[in-house]
Design a protein around this motif. Sequence first.
Motif, PDB file in Angstrom:
ATOM      1  N   UNK A  27       1.111  -8.990  -9.900  1.00 18.95           N
ATOM      2  CA  UNK A  27      -0.348  -8.793  -9.884  1.00 18.95           C
ATOM      3  C   UNK A  27      -0.760  -7.732  -8.870  1.00 18.95           C
ATOM      4  N   UNK A  28      -1.614  -6.824  -9.304  1.00 16.66           N
ATOM      5  CA  UNK A  28      -2.090  -5.734  -8.445  1.00 16.66           C
ATOM      6  C   UNK A  28      -3.612  -5.745  -8.432  1.00 16.66           C
ATOM      7  N   UNK A  29      -4.166  -5.636  -7.232  1.00 18.28           N
ATOM      8  CA  UNK A  29      -5.610  -5.455  -7.089  1.00 18.28           C
ATOM      9  C   UNK A  29      -5.832  -4.082  -6.481  1.00 18.28           C
ATOM     10  N   UNK A  30      -6.527  -3.218  -7.210  1.00 12.82           N
ATOM     11  CA  UNK A  30      -6.852  -1.891  -6.696  1.00 12.82           C
ATOM     12  C   UNK A  30      -8.350  -1.813  -6.491  1.00 12.82           C
ATOM     13  N   UNK A  31      -8.755  -1.539  -5.253  1.00 13.63           N
ATOM     14  CA  UNK A  31     -10.167  -1.404  -4.922  1.00 13.63           C
ATOM     15  C   UNK A  31     -10.540   0.063  -5.135  1.00 13.63           C
TER      16      UNK A  31
ATOM     17  N   UNK B 169     -12.443   2.029  -2.203  1.00 16.03           N
ATOM     18  CA  UNK B 169     -11.730   2.410  -0.975  1.00 16.03           C
ATOM     19  C   UNK B 169     -10.353   3.016  -1.227  1.00 16.03           C
ATOM     20  N   UNK B 170      -9.803   2.804  -2.435  1.00 17.57           N
ATOM     21  CA  UNK B 170      -8.446   3.251  -2.722  1.00 17.57           C
ATOM     22  C   UNK B 170      -7.381   2.285  -2.219  1.00 17.57           C
ATOM     23  N   UNK B 171      -7.809   1.163  -1.660  1.00 17.84           N
ATOM     24  CA  UNK B 171      -6.893   0.132  -1.144  1.00 17.84           C
ATOM     25  C   UNK B 171      -6.180  -0.532  -2.317  1.00 17.84           C
ATOM     26  N   UNK B 172      -4.880  -0.735  -2.176  1.00 18.72           N
ATOM     27  CA  UNK B 172      -4.029  -1.199  -3.262  1.00 18.72           C
ATOM     28  C   UNK B 172      -3.230  -2.394  -2.756  1.00 18.72           C
TER      29      UNK B 172
ATOM     30  N   UNK C 115       1.676 -16.394   0.971  1.00 17.36           N
ATOM     31  CA  UNK C 115       1.451 -15.205   0.139  1.00 17.36           C
ATOM     32  C   UNK C 115       2.182 -14.042   0.773  1.00 17.36           C
ATOM     33  N   UNK C 116       2.892 -13.265  -0.028  1.00 19.34           N
ATOM     34  CA  UNK C 116       3.583 -12.077   0.455  1.00 19.34           C
ATOM     35  C   UNK C 116       3.110 -10.918  -0.396  1.00 19.34           C
ATOM     36  N   UNK C 117       2.534  -9.901   0.238  1.00 17.07           N
ATOM     37  CA  UNK C 117       1.972  -8.777  -0.514  1.00 17.07           C
ATOM     38  C   UNK C 117       2.380  -7.453   0.133  1.00 17.07           C
ATOM     39  N   UNK C 118       2.382  -6.397  -0.682  1.00 14.77           N
ATOM     40  CA  UNK C 118       2.530  -5.032  -0.170  1.00 14.77           C
ATOM     41  C   UNK C 118       1.174  -4.368  -0.295  1.00 14.77           C
TER      42      UNK C 118
ATOM     43  N   UNK D  69      -0.404   4.855   3.956  1.00 12.71           N
ATOM     44  CA  UNK D  69       0.182   3.848   4.850  1.00 12.71           C
ATOM     45  C   UNK D  69       0.540   2.634   3.995  1.00 12.71           C
ATOM     46  N   UNK D  70       1.781   2.162   4.135  1.00 15.27           N
ATOM     47  CA  UNK D  70       2.244   0.990   3.397  1.00 15.27           C
ATOM     48  C   UNK D  70       2.668  -0.082   4.381  1.00 15.27           C
ATOM     49  N   UNK D  71       2.280  -1.310   4.099  1.00 13.28           N
ATOM     50  CA  UNK D  71       2.694  -2.397   4.995  1.00 13.28           C
ATOM     51  C   UNK D  71       2.830  -3.710   4.243  1.00 13.28           C
TER      52      UNK D  71
END
Length: 200
Positions: free
Chosen positions: A95-99, A102-105, A119-122, A187-189
């Motif tokens: 599952x992906x949520x793209x805002x 803001x471009x937040x993914x 929950x574990x997310x990238x 930036x990825x985290x």
Amino acid sequence: MQAEPVEIEDSVADQLRILAAELRRHRKDRQLSLEALSLLSGVSRSMISKIERGETVPSTGTLSRLAEALGTTFSQLMAHPVESEIIVIPADRQPILSDTASGYHRRCISPVLPGRGVDWVINTLPALGTSGEFVAHRRGVEEYIYVLKGRLEARVGARRVTLETGDALYFQAHETHQFTNLEAGECEYFLIINSSGLRG
């Protein structure tokens, strides 16, 4: 007997439908009307109705407020729960949520398991982008960050810390929090949200 892996079958195209169904299910399980959920979350009744009809993708801030008001998590609103000891979630079915504003993914990479509060997310932030402000969780919720790429500013309440690639952060998430990319590249985290401390 060894458990067989279970493959999550929901495609990216189905995510809006799943979000709509899960939001409705969580709201009805808690016997909340649209008006009651609106009051609890600060999200307008019309917006909640549009999400439940699959007519709009909520911003990360909106989904954060709804999840907190319902006592659940992002991932639990974005995927059907499954029960198995071995679960395979192919990359194209996470599952992906793209805002779009803001471009937040946000990509959910942990399965939704009943009774387990992790929950574990990238997360990916565009150049100089921000996640927007997340509402404070209930006491007992912890968050863990690991920066895969770039430079990240984390604001927790009134405190700010800067994380470089490879840095890690732990915090108790009962204050508002926000993440900002400090550089002119993505930036990825990793983010782990542990709400298992709420069980008891």
